[in-house]
Design an enzyme around this catalytic site. Sequence first.
Site: not given
Length: 381
Positions: A36, A55, A121-125, A152
């Site tokens: 970004r 970009l 969500g993240h890894d634990i989810n 992950d």
Amino acid sequence: MALAGVRVIELAGLAPAPFCGMILADFGARVIRIDRTKMAMTVDTQARGKQSVALNLKSPKGVAVLKKLCVQSDVVLEPYRKGVMEKMGLGPDDLLKENPRLIYARLTGYGQSGSYAKAAGHDINYLAMSGLLSMLGRSSEKPHAPMNLMADFAGGGLMCAFGIVLALLERSRSGQGQIIDVSMVEGAAYVGSFMWKSRSIGLWNHPRGENLLDGGAPFYDTYRTSDGKYVAVGAIEPQFYQQLLQGLDLDPADLPSQMSVSDWPKLRHTFTHVFATKTRAEWGQIFDGTDACVTPVLSQDEVVSHPHNRVRGSFLKDAQGEISPRPAPVLSRSPAEPSLSRDPFIGEHTHSVLQEYGFEKDQIEEFLSVVYVKKTRKKIF
Ligand SMILES: C[C@H](CCC[C@H](C)C(=O)SCCNC(=O)CCNC(=O)[C@H](O)C(C)(C)COP(=O)(O)OP(=O)(O)OC[C@H]1O[C@@H](n2cnc3c(N)ncnc32)[C@H](O)[C@@H]1OP(=O)(O)O)[C@H]1CC[C@H]2[C@@H]3[C@H](O)C[C@@H]4C[C@H](O)CC[C@]4(C)[C@H]3C[C@H](O)[C@]12C
């Protein structure tokens, strides 16, 4: 290197996609990370060997530039929620139409379909949804995620890199690209296939933390030593277990049978007491060179100097003096050659990459309005 000549466009993500991009770069791919323009600092701590182009994908011109970079590449690696790339007109249908050889890797938590596909969500989810988190943790304690390793990285970034290499190999025969749908739920579960495939032999019949390999067995656990450090014990087979008892100077006749599950708490109590009588180094002198399957629990700072790891060069030090694991596995003829240079600044390579990919000078100037931030990483917490 094995992936020399492979051109990858990695859209900047949080952790899984950056890990996948680092693996590809370590083994020779050219990885261009699309950042970004408004990010003061990258969160990509796995950026070695990558280049950075900044970009603004909220602008049609930025999207047009990315499209040109993608259709001239071998792999696109995108870490966004389902539908984001399509919204920008950069979905698989858009890009594969212009480059049928493109390998379009989509690294998400839940995959490109299903009721959770658009959920954050993240890894634990993802680990929770895989079924594995329910099996992780000490007996009588709540499920415990092993950091963000399983979804992950094992089931996400690494699984995605595997999929990309499979697709590259297949393309060498078919000449065709394809879409790779990496769901971290499924990737983590797949890594844990053994936990399903070995239910039939009763390996997981007991509650969490009371089975042979999940902390239940006293001969497969860690123990505190007299200097406050720890050793790991993995003496599963009877012949190795005998050597463990010898090293602990325990007479089997005085102990319950190794596989007497009901006696495991008593056996663990005995091992706990004995291991606490010597330092970790003293236990190392007793067990090194034996098949008792006893090893020191090394910290991140200790691993590099342990004789075994040192001889193999298992950990590397980069130009900034940062220690990290060397790439694995080691290929005999075309091994990885990880970059030891500093990570790229955001947008550092915008000019050179756009020039190389055939953009006109005035077009490039327009994108150079983004002055890249000469910032390396700073401590967050
Ligand atoms: C990085 C550290 C470790 C994190 C690991 C953690 C445990 C994980 O599990 S990471 C895995 C997360 N899941 C996935 O990757 C699955 C797929 N992705 C998603 O589901 C989603 O991307 C999402 C849920 C992760 C995020 O959703 P979000 O709504 O934010 O984004 P998307 O829907 O995907 O859409 C992307 C939008 O962005 C636009 N875009 C993309 N590129 C560009 C561009 N170049 N220009 C312009 N716009 C762009 C795109 O168009 C989309 O727009 P729309 O939405 O309009 O469509 C982290 C651990 C701790 C963190 C730090 C901590 O939290 C403190 C700080 C907090 C601060 O807010 C940020 C900095 C922190 C220091 C923070 C930094 C890091 O995150 C950590 C260090």
